[in-house]
Structure formats: C-alpha cells, structure tokens
Design a protein around this motif. Structure first.
Motif, mmCIF file in Angstrom:
data_model
loop_
_atom_site.group_PDB
_atom_site.id
_atom_site.type_symbol
_atom_site.label_atom_id
_atom_site.label_comp_id
_atom_site.label_asym_id
_atom_site.label_seq_id
_atom_site.Cartn_x
_atom_site.Cartn_y
_atom_site.Cartn_z
ATOM 1 N N THR B 84 -57.556 -1.702 67.056
ATOM 2 C CA THR B 84 -58.918 -1.966 67.033
ATOM 3 C C THR B 84 -58.978 -2.333 65.330
ATOM 4 N N ALA B 85 -59.314 -3.912 65.128
ATOM 5 C CA ALA B 85 -59.202 -4.614 63.978
ATOM 6 C C ALA B 85 -59.565 -5.982 63.886
ATOM 7 N N SER B 86 -59.644 -6.641 62.949
ATOM 8 C CA SER B 86 -59.917 -8.177 62.920
ATOM 9 C C SER B 86 -58.490 -8.672 62.691
ATOM 10 N N TYR B 87 -58.297 -9.840 63.278
ATOM 11 C CA TYR B 87 -56.999 -10.461 63.438
ATOM 12 C C TYR B 87 -57.005 -11.776 62.893
ATOM 13 N N PHE B 88 -56.540 -12.115 61.959
ATOM 14 C CA PHE B 88 -56.550 -13.814 61.133
ATOM 15 C C PHE B 88 -55.211 -14.388 61.360
ATOM 16 N N CYS B 89 -55.539 -15.581 61.650
ATOM 17 C CA CYS B 89 -54.503 -16.582 61.583
ATOM 18 C C CYS B 89 -54.487 -17.343 60.244
ATOM 19 N N ALA B 90 -53.433 -17.770 59.519
ATOM 20 C CA ALA B 90 -53.379 -18.205 58.205
ATOM 21 C C ALA B 90 -52.148 -19.547 58.233
ATOM 22 N N THR B 91 -52.609 -20.515 57.901
ATOM 23 C CA THR B 91 -51.658 -21.592 57.883
ATOM 24 C C THR B 91 -51.358 -22.192 56.465
ATOM 25 N N GLU B 92 -50.115 -22.487 56.524
ATOM 26 C CA GLU B 92 -49.437 -22.869 55.137
ATOM 27 C C GLU B 92 -49.045 -24.519 55.297
ATOM 28 N N TYR B 93 -49.381 -25.211 54.712
ATOM 29 C CA TYR B 93 -49.006 -26.743 54.717
ATOM 30 C C TYR B 93 -48.897 -27.397 53.572
ATOM 31 N N GLY B 94 -47.808 -28.548 53.451
ATOM 32 C CA GLY B 94 -48.005 -29.461 52.313
ATOM 33 C C GLY B 94 -47.015 -28.459 51.306
ATOM 34 N N SER B 95 -47.085 -28.782 50.160
ATOM 35 C CA SER B 95 -46.224 -28.063 49.165
ATOM 36 C C SER B 95 -47.400 -27.386 48.281
ATOM 37 N N ASN B 96 -48.405 -26.884 48.512
ATOM 38 C CA ASN B 96 -49.392 -26.256 47.542
ATOM 39 C C ASN B 96 -49.379 -24.852 47.676
ATOM 40 N N TYR B 97 -48.221 -24.133 48.334
ATOM 41 C CA TYR B 97 -48.106 -22.907 48.309
ATOM 42 C C TYR B 97 -49.446 -21.845 48.689
ATOM 43 N N LYS B 98 -50.481 -22.582 49.371
ATOM 44 C CA LYS B 98 -51.750 -21.765 49.693
ATOM 45 C C LYS B 98 -51.786 -21.621 51.219
ATOM 46 N N LEU B 99 -52.323 -20.559 51.507
ATOM 47 C CA LEU B 99 -52.802 -20.053 52.975
ATOM 48 C C LEU B 99 -54.073 -20.501 53.173
ATOM 49 N N THR B 100 -54.511 -21.073 54.180
ATOM 50 C CA THR B 100 -55.967 -21.374 54.774
ATOM 51 C C THR B 100 -56.031 -20.346 55.913
ATOM 52 N N PHE B 101 -57.111 -19.502 55.722
ATOM 53 C CA PHE B 101 -57.449 -18.497 56.828
ATOM 54 C C PHE B 101 -58.460 -18.843 57.688
ATOM 55 N N GLY B 102 -58.312 -18.461 59.136
ATOM 56 C CA GLY B 102 -59.526 -18.877 59.855
ATOM 57 C C GLY B 102 -60.348 -17.485 59.862
ATOM 58 N N LYS B 103 -61.510 -17.620 60.616
ATOM 59 C CA LYS B 103 -62.601 -16.647 60.592
ATOM 60 C C LYS B 103 -62.265 -15.343 61.346
ATOM 61 N N GLY B 104 -61.399 -15.262 61.977
ATOM 62 C CA GLY B 104 -60.691 -14.120 62.687
ATOM 63 C C GLY B 104 -61.302 -13.836 64.049
ATOM 64 N N THR B 105 -60.682 -12.953 64.886
ATOM 65 C CA THR B 105 -61.136 -12.254 66.024
ATOM 66 C C THR B 105 -61.143 -10.902 66.018
ATOM 67 N N LEU B 106 -62.430 -10.418 66.392
ATOM 68 C CA LEU B 106 -62.446 -8.910 66.274
ATOM 69 C C LEU B 106 -62.181 -8.298 67.628
ATOM 70 N N LEU B 107 -60.916 -7.507 67.629
ATOM 71 C CA LEU B 107 -60.591 -7.032 68.783
ATOM 72 C C LEU B 107 -60.879 -5.433 68.757
ATOM 73 N N THR B 108 -61.787 -5.120 69.570
ATOM 74 C CA THR B 108 -61.792 -3.658 70.173
ATOM 75 C C THR B 108 -61.174 -3.115 71.309
ATOM 76 N N VAL B 109 -60.430 -2.029 70.810
ATOM 77 C CA VAL B 109 -59.804 -1.439 72.131
ATOM 78 C C VAL B 109 -60.357 -0.053 72.507
ATOM 79 N N ASN B 110 -60.935 0.126 73.601
ATOM 80 C CA ASN B 110 -61.625 1.237 73.932
ATOM 81 C C ASN B 110 -60.686 2.345 74.526
ATOM 82 N N PRO B 111 -60.934 3.731 74.259
ATOM 83 C CA PRO B 111 -60.204 4.532 74.636
ATOM 84 C C PRO B 111 -60.319 4.982 76.029
#
Lengths: 113, 111
Positions: B84-111
C-alpha cells in the motif's frame, strides 16, 4: 549511512518570514535536487545542482534560492514566505544525473500562514 | 510540460492479487523510472528501465516499456498489505539530467 537527511521535518511560518531548509547527503553524490509536492500535482522540480558550487533553475524556481557551498549540502531558502509556498519539500541526490536513480529524504512539511 | 501520466489514479485490490499501473508520456525518453512513496515518507526508487529495454524484473515487480506507444506498465504480483503506497513514474529525456514525475497511482492492498 544515513542517505539523505532533511531538516527541519516540520515548520510553520508567517507570511513574509524567511527560512532555510537544509539537505545533507553522505553518499558523495554529485547531483542534488529540491522538489515540492502538492496534492494532485506530483513532484515539481524547484532547483538542482550538478556539483559543488553550481545551481540551476527547475520548473518552479520563483520565490526560492539555493546554494551548494559544500558537496554534501544543498540549501533551499525562502526569502519572503507566501501562503502559496505551503507544501512538502523533498530533497534528492544522485551519483550523476544521467540514467541514475535518485535517493530522497523524508521531506519537510512547511505551512505558511 | 513533458510529464508521465499514471493510470489509474487509484487502485484498490485484495492481498494476493496482482496490481497493474500504467504510465504514458509525450516525447522520446532516455529512461523511465518507477518510485514508491509510503504515506508521510520520501520516494523510494524501484526500477529504472532504459529506452532500449523492453522489460525488467525485480522480485515481485515487472516493468515493461513500449517506446512506440510511449507507455510503461508496472506489475506487482501477489500483492501484500505492505505494498500500500503511491507509485510514481518519472521520465528522463534530452540531456538535462532531470526527472519529470507524474501525479502517481495510489494503491491500496486490503488484508
């Protein structure tokens, strides 16, 4: 080995006050970053540094200044805090910038009244 | 701005089920990374996949990358309540050495 340490963890400021957030890393990483995280917005890059003595602007740099006087430390300053700067601030570091994972601190929760 | 967008925004499953999250991006990338964020904590790096790779595995995690569709997916198999957590993807492009993050997916795992 603490990784990336941010201080303070929480802070409440009044509008117009100034403060400095400190980020320290003990992994000898060259690159360091400051992000802010707001609800529904994901992480946005404020400023970053590619080595000691260097800084560069990110996506949302206005209202913030940074300094990297020592390789292990990256400081984020708010000269005159505004309510719009209420956010959670994260520092990260990476060995170099190219195709490297970033290591994050646990954040500073900043509220500006 | 160049940004990964995760889908769905929220996902709720039962323990033992598989969880799949997707990420789409706009322009060519050098690499794509997935991170996990537990409530009140910083982001933790999970997997990095380069633009010339199609699939990577790490334990119960499987990441695929389809550069022709500009999309990636993260599969968590046999999920646990601790996932259970939020999961983010991040992309690196070009030569600017920076990551651009998405807004995330909130995953809930119920016991």
């Amino acid at each position: 080995n603490a990784g990336v340490t941010q201080t303070p963890k929480f802070r409440v400021l009044k509008t117009g006050q100034s403060m400095t957030l400190l980020c320290a890393q003990d992994m000898n990483h060259e690159y360091m970053y400051w992000y802010r995280q707001d609800p529904g917005m994901g992480l946005r890059l404020i400023h970053y540094s590619v080595g000691e003595g260097t800084t560069a602007k990110g996506e949302v740099p206005d209202g913030y200044n940074v300094s990297r006087l020592k390789k292990q430390n990256f400081l984020l300053g708010l000269e005159s805090a505004a309510p719009s700067q209420t956010s959670v601030y994260f520092c990260a570091s990476s060995p170099t910038g190219f195709i490297q994972p970033q290591h994050f601190g646990d954040g500073t929760r900043l509220s500006i009244l | 701005s160049q940004q990964g967008e995760e889908d769905p925004q929220a996902l709720s499953i039962q323990e033992g089920e598989n969880a799949t999250m997707n990420c789409s991006y706009k322009t060519s990338i050098n690499n794509l990374q997935w991170y996990r964020q537990n409530s009140g904590r910083g982001l933790v790096h999970l997997i990095l996949i380069r633009s010339n790779e199609r699939e990577k595995h790490s334990g119960r995690l499987r990441v695929t990358l389809d550069t022709s569709k500009k999309s990636s997916s993260l599969l968590i198999t046999a999920s646990r309540a601790a996932d259970t957590a939020s999961y983010f993807c991040a992309t690196e492009y070009g030569s600017n050495y920076k990551l651009t993050f998405g807004k995330g997916t909130l995953l809930t795992v119920n016991p």
